[in-house]
Scaffold this active site. Structure first.
Site, PDB file in Angstrom:
ATOM      1  N   THR A  32       5.968  -2.339  -5.106  1.00 20.34           N
ATOM      2  CA  THR A  32       5.869  -2.176  -6.552  1.00 20.34           C
ATOM      3  C   THR A  32       4.538  -1.520  -6.913  1.00 20.34           C
ATOM      4  O   THR A  32       3.518  -1.809  -6.280  1.00 20.34           O
ATOM      5  CB  THR A  32       5.966  -3.551  -7.241  1.00 20.34           C
ATOM      6  OG1 THR A  32       7.241  -4.127  -6.938  1.00 20.34           O
ATOM      7  CG2 THR A  32       5.825  -3.428  -8.753  1.00 20.34           C
ATOM      8  N   GLY A  33       4.570  -0.656  -7.909  1.00 18.58           N
ATOM      9  CA  GLY A  33       3.340  -0.035  -8.378  1.00 18.58           C
ATOM     10  C   GLY A  33       3.428   1.474  -8.353  1.00 18.58           C
ATOM     11  O   GLY A  33       4.413   2.063  -7.899  1.00 18.58           O
ATOM     12  N   SER A  34       2.375   2.123  -8.813  1.00 13.55           N
ATOM     13  CA  SER A  34       2.391   3.578  -8.970  1.00 13.55           C
ATOM     14  C   SER A  34       2.493   4.306  -7.636  1.00 13.55           C
ATOM     15  O   SER A  34       3.188   5.322  -7.523  1.00 13.55           O
ATOM     16  CB  SER A  34       1.145   4.040  -9.733  1.00 13.55           C
ATOM     17  OG  SER A  34      -0.037   3.604  -9.071  1.00 13.55           O
ATOM     18  N   THR A  35       1.812   3.805  -6.594  1.00 14.40           N
ATOM     19  CA  THR A  35       1.884   4.471  -5.296  1.00 14.40           C
ATOM     20  C   THR A  35       3.250   4.257  -4.659  1.00 14.40           C
ATOM     21  O   THR A  35       3.824   5.174  -4.060  1.00 14.40           O
ATOM     22  CB  THR A  35       0.766   3.970  -4.358  1.00 14.40           C
ATOM     23  OG1 THR A  35      -0.488   4.036  -5.050  1.00 14.40           O
ATOM     24  CG2 THR A  35       0.678   4.825  -3.107  1.00 14.40           C
ATOM     25  N   GLY A  99      -0.817  -7.639  -6.384  1.00 15.47           N
ATOM     26  CA  GLY A  99      -0.336  -8.401  -7.524  1.00 15.47           C
ATOM     27  C   GLY A  99      -0.741  -7.865  -8.868  1.00 15.47           C
ATOM     28  O   GLY A  99      -0.455  -8.479  -9.902  1.00 15.47           O
ATOM     29  N   GLY A 100      -1.400  -6.690  -8.875  1.00 15.94           N
ATOM     30  CA  GLY A 100      -1.742  -6.091 -10.156  1.00 15.94           C
ATOM     31  C   GLY A 100      -0.521  -5.812 -11.012  1.00 15.94           C
ATOM     32  O   GLY A 100      -0.590  -5.812 -12.239  1.00 15.94           O
ATOM     33  N   GLY A 101       0.618  -5.606 -10.346  1.00 14.58           N
ATOM     34  CA  GLY A 101       1.871  -5.386 -11.066  1.00 14.58           C
ATOM     35  C   GLY A 101       2.704  -6.639 -11.222  1.00 14.58           C
ATOM     36  O   GLY A 101       3.869  -6.568 -11.633  1.00 14.58           O
ATOM     37  N   GLU A 107       6.748  -9.594  -3.166  1.00  9.54           N
ATOM     38  CA  GLU A 107       6.134  -8.749  -2.140  1.00  9.54           C
ATOM     39  C   GLU A 107       5.840  -9.550  -0.880  1.00  9.54           C
ATOM     40  O   GLU A 107       6.059  -9.081   0.238  1.00  9.54           O
ATOM     41  CB  GLU A 107       4.856  -8.114  -2.703  1.00  9.54           C
ATOM     42  CG  GLU A 107       5.122  -7.053  -3.759  1.00  9.54           C
ATOM     43  CD  GLU A 107       3.887  -6.595  -4.500  1.00  9.54           C
ATOM     44  OE1 GLU A 107       3.974  -5.584  -5.230  1.00  9.54           O
ATOM     45  OE2 GLU A 107       2.828  -7.243  -4.386  1.00  9.54           O
ATOM     46  N   LYS A 125      -9.228   2.157  -3.226  1.00  5.34           N
ATOM     47  CA  LYS A 125      -8.832   0.774  -2.917  1.00  5.34           C
ATOM     48  C   LYS A 125      -9.551   0.217  -1.677  1.00  5.34           C
ATOM     49  O   LYS A 125      -9.408  -0.962  -1.354  1.00  5.34           O
ATOM     50  CB  LYS A 125      -7.310   0.711  -2.700  1.00  5.34           C
ATOM     51  CG  LYS A 125      -6.490   1.341  -3.825  1.00  5.34           C
ATOM     52  CD  LYS A 125      -6.755   0.686  -5.156  1.00  5.34           C
ATOM     53  CE  LYS A 125      -6.121   1.422  -6.324  1.00  5.34           C
ATOM     54  NZ  LYS A 125      -4.678   1.595  -6.225  1.00  5.34           N
TER      55      LYS A 125
END
Length: 226
Positions: A32-35, A99-101, A107, A125
């Site tokens: 999950t996330g932008s990357t 866990g930013g998302g 996950e 990062k």
């Protein structure tokens, strides 16, 4: 390259690596996330080469389906060949904060099932010690205040991520002021033992197996340092 270009580049590296690991029976775990979104968009053109996916969030599942990629419930599959996901922080041991998302629990579950966990990130990062990025902790709603008090005892400054509800129906506490983190493994265990905690965003007891890091000098590959 700007950050988006770095994310696209590392996603492409992960696609190329993934294609060496999968076959027509393979299930690919998707984070999950932008990357991770960049990876989804790029792996879509190769969707005929694997059986389907398991996603760590409803958002990723929706994006996969929009590309015509089948998404299985984890209970439907016995094994995940490879899991691709990003991170909010990574250190040289490939211990992560995620866990930013707000998808950290799913996950961790997908990571536990996958034969191999590949982390993809851009150079922003990479850290020597974890903890600058606030550590997300997923908490049963009725236990939020209790867990927060226990996190203070561990030296953290928990902040409720108001308005955010996880896909599991829980809340997130973001724990600040944990830098520098002496032992990520020890802290991961301590937080998970607090009653009311579902899990926390430290991936240290089971770190990434390989990291592809996008830098201005190209893609760098790392394995955990012991």
């Amino acid at each position: 390259m700007d950050q988006n270009q770095l994310k696209q580049a590392v996603a492409q590296a992960a696609v190329e690596y993934c294609l060496t690991k999968i076959d027509s029976d393979s299930i690919v775990g998707i984070g999950t996330g932008s990357t991770a979104n960049c990876f989804i968009d790029q792996i879509a053109e190769h969707k005929h080469l694997f059986n389907g996916t398991v996603a760590s969030s409803e958002g990723s599942a929706e994006r996969l389906r929009s590309h015509g990629i089948e998404v299985f419930d984890l209970n439907q599959v016995a094994e995940i060949t490879i899991y691709i996901d990003g991170a909010d922080e990574t250190n040289p041991q490939l211990e992560l904060i995620k866990g930013g998302g707000a998808a950290l629990t799913r996950e961790k579950i997908v990571t536990a099932v996958a034969k191999e966990f590949v982390c993809i990130a851009d150079e922003s990062k990479w850290v020597d010690s974890l903890g600058t990025f606030p550590l997300p902790v997923e908490v049963i709603p009725m236990a939020r205040s209790h867990v927060a008090r226990e996190l203070v005892k561990l030296g953290g400054d928990p902040v409720w991520r108001e308005g955010v509800v996880t896909d599991n129906g829980n809340v997130i506490l973001d724990v600040h002021h944990l830098y520098p983190m002496a032992s990520a493994c020890e802290l991961e265990e301590k937080i998970n033992h607090i009653t009311g905690v579902v899990t926390n965003g430290l991936f240290a007891l089971k770190p990434a197996d390989i990291l592809f890091l996008a830098t201005q000098d190209g893609i760098k590959t790392y394995y955990p340092k012991t």
